[in-house]
Design a protein around this motif. Structure first.
Motif, PDB file in Angstrom:
ATOM      1  N   GLY A 255      -0.399 -34.809 -15.947  1.00  0.00           N
ATOM      2  CA  GLY A 255      -0.550 -33.723 -15.161  1.00  0.00           C
ATOM      3  C   GLY A 255      -0.263 -32.592 -15.813  1.00  0.00           C
ATOM      4  O   GLY A 255       0.569 -31.837 -15.595  1.00  0.00           O
ATOM      5  N   GLU A 256      -0.903 -32.516 -17.083  1.00  0.00           N
ATOM      6  CA  GLU A 256      -0.920 -31.404 -18.123  1.00  0.00           C
ATOM      7  C   GLU A 256      -2.049 -30.580 -18.348  1.00  0.00           C
ATOM      8  O   GLU A 256      -3.128 -31.063 -18.078  1.00  0.00           O
ATOM      9  N   PRO A 257      -1.887 -29.326 -18.603  1.00  0.00           N
ATOM     10  CA  PRO A 257      -2.904 -28.470 -18.938  1.00  0.00           C
ATOM     11  C   PRO A 257      -3.580 -29.138 -20.319  1.00  0.00           C
ATOM     12  O   PRO A 257      -2.864 -29.340 -21.344  1.00  0.00           O
ATOM     13  N   VAL A 258      -4.945 -28.893 -20.388  1.00  0.00           N
ATOM     14  CA  VAL A 258      -5.762 -29.209 -21.610  1.00  0.00           C
ATOM     15  C   VAL A 258      -6.404 -27.663 -21.872  1.00  0.00           C
ATOM     16  O   VAL A 258      -7.006 -27.509 -20.901  1.00  0.00           O
ATOM     17  N   LYS A 259      -5.934 -27.199 -22.838  1.00  0.00           N
ATOM     18  CA  LYS A 259      -6.711 -26.035 -23.243  1.00  0.00           C
ATOM     19  C   LYS A 259      -6.481 -24.849 -21.997  1.00  0.00           C
ATOM     20  O   LYS A 259      -6.867 -23.906 -21.788  1.00  0.00           O
ATOM     21  N   GLY A 260      -5.185 -25.192 -21.585  1.00  0.00           N
ATOM     22  CA  GLY A 260      -4.880 -24.270 -20.334  1.00  0.00           C
ATOM     23  C   GLY A 260      -5.156 -24.593 -19.214  1.00  0.00           C
ATOM     24  O   GLY A 260      -4.587 -24.226 -17.880  1.00  0.00           O
ATOM     25  N   TYR A 261      -6.072 -25.554 -18.960  1.00  0.00           N
ATOM     26  CA  TYR A 261      -6.695 -25.882 -17.651  1.00  0.00           C
ATOM     27  C   TYR A 261      -5.943 -27.352 -17.208  1.00  0.00           C
ATOM     28  O   TYR A 261      -6.277 -28.374 -17.870  1.00  0.00           O
ATOM     29  N   GLN A 262      -5.617 -27.394 -15.879  1.00  0.00           N
ATOM     30  CA  GLN A 262      -4.913 -28.428 -15.240  1.00  0.00           C
ATOM     31  C   GLN A 262      -5.928 -29.761 -15.345  1.00  0.00           C
ATOM     32  O   GLN A 262      -7.130 -29.629 -15.339  1.00  0.00           O
ATOM     33  N   THR A 263      -5.127 -30.858 -15.748  1.00  0.00           N
ATOM     34  CA  THR A 263      -5.994 -31.893 -15.803  1.00  0.00           C
ATOM     35  C   THR A 263      -5.096 -33.389 -15.290  1.00  0.00           C
ATOM     36  O   THR A 263      -4.070 -33.231 -15.319  1.00  0.00           O
ATOM     37  N   SER A 264      -5.746 -34.411 -14.903  1.00  0.00           N
ATOM     38  CA  SER A 264      -4.852 -35.360 -14.388  1.00  0.00           C
ATOM     39  C   SER A 264      -5.334 -36.721 -14.617  1.00  0.00           C
ATOM     40  O   SER A 264      -6.651 -36.920 -15.319  1.00  0.00           O
ATOM     41  N   GLY A 265      -4.503 -37.708 -14.846  1.00  0.00           N
ATOM     42  CA  GLY A 265      -4.952 -39.068 -15.035  1.00  0.00           C
ATOM     43  C   GLY A 265      -4.115 -40.004 -14.004  1.00  0.00           C
ATOM     44  O   GLY A 265      -2.874 -39.539 -13.591  1.00  0.00           O
ATOM     45  N   TYR A 266      -4.719 -41.188 -13.683  1.00  0.00           N
ATOM     46  CA  TYR A 266      -3.948 -42.016 -12.666  1.00  0.00           C
ATOM     47  C   TYR A 266      -4.035 -43.625 -13.291  1.00  0.00           C
ATOM     48  O   TYR A 266      -4.801 -44.071 -13.953  1.00  0.00           O
ATOM     49  N   HIS A 267      -3.125 -44.199 -12.785  1.00  0.00           N
ATOM     50  CA  HIS A 267      -3.033 -45.680 -12.967  1.00  0.00           C
ATOM     51  C   HIS A 267      -2.764 -46.617 -11.639  1.00  0.00           C
ATOM     52  O   HIS A 267      -1.752 -46.083 -10.815  1.00  0.00           O
TER      53      HIS A 267
END
Length: 271
Positions: A255-267
């Motif tokens: 749940g971190e920004p990538v190049k400033g843009y929020q990004t999500s991953g799930y398991h």
């Protein structure tokens, strides 16, 4: 152990090249390495392949497909020698047929960067067979949820399902050429991901409500800013469809920004 991952794979080979904007993403993918221990095979749905029906790469020894351009020469010399998983082809075709979905076979397709970039970080040993699978070119959200429901039948066989996409995929914004002001773009991405996180992980939602919300993803705030075209989001639909059908519990793993843009991953794994 039956499990499902939706992972953001980054932009081209940048996570492998040490780009600082992708450092936290690359670190998260490396940290997933031990979670793949015990997997007999991986079904990997890549955002970088589309066909009229789900298409399966059937080669027992897939080559490499460098489906990007303009990057350093070293990024065209990568190798990922994981075997294919031809033994999974028939079970996957049957599982999709149970949902009324046909499948196509492709004996020539190599690993595209939606596969080899994250897998080089997640499993550098390249010791787990991978069945690479396409999206459907219709880009229909409901149909991709149905693909996931079909694949759920295979997950009790120590097979891992990975949806490889990117929950923020506005290329113009990522390279600094968006018509939307950067700070406004960051806010739109945050609003979209708050909505997606609630749909996937929020407490108090029934499984059918999660599926309904994801099917209606375009209603989310900032949806079309984050995804001018939805192919990088649809692997999430496949993952959610499978996880719901299999009765799995979800954890947010990124749940971190990538190049400033929020990004999500799930398991997801067995509850």
């Amino acid at each position: 152990m039956a499990q499902v991952f939706f992972i953001p794979h980054g932009g081209g080979p940048l996570p492998l090249l040490g780009d600082p904007g992708y450092a936290r993403l690359a670190s998260m993918l490396r940290a997933l390495q031990p979670r793949l221990d015990g997997s007999k095979a991986i079904i990997l749905v890549t955002a970088h392949w589309e066909a009229e029906q789900p298409r399966l790469a059937t080669s027992p020894h897939p080559g490499m497909l460098f489906d990007y351009y303009g990057f350093p020469e070293e990024s065209y010399r990568y190798g990922y020698p994981a075997p294919g998983a031809p033994d999974l082809v028939e079970p996957v075709v049957s599982a999709l047929a149970a949902q009324g979905i046909g499948a196509q076979l492709d004996p020539e397709r190599g690993f595209d960067h939606g596969t080899f970039v994250p897998m080089m970080l997640m499993r550098p040993e390249a010791d787990i067979p991978i069945l690479q699978m396409s999206l459907m070119s219709s880009l229909d959200a409901e149909r991709h949820l149905a693909v996931g429901r079909g694949l759920a039948a295979l997950l009790d066989q120590d097979i891992t399902l990975i949806g490889s996409g990117f929950s923020f995929h506005n290329i113009q914004a990522l390279i600094g050429r968006s018509r939307v002001d950067r700070e406004a773009g960051y806010a739109l991405a945050k609003s979209f991901h708050d909505w997606i996180d609630e749909a996937v992980c929020g407490e108090g939602l029934r499984a059918d409500q999660r599926a309904e919300r994801l099917a209606a993803w375009e209603t989310a705030p900032g949806a079309r800013f984050c995804h001018p075209r939805e192919e990088h989001l649809l692997p999430l639909h496949v993952c959610l469809g499978a996880a719901i059908e299999a009765g799995m519990a979800v954890t947010k793993i990124f749940g971190e920004p990538v190049k400033g843009y929020q990004t999500s991953g799930y398991h997801w794994q067995a509850a």
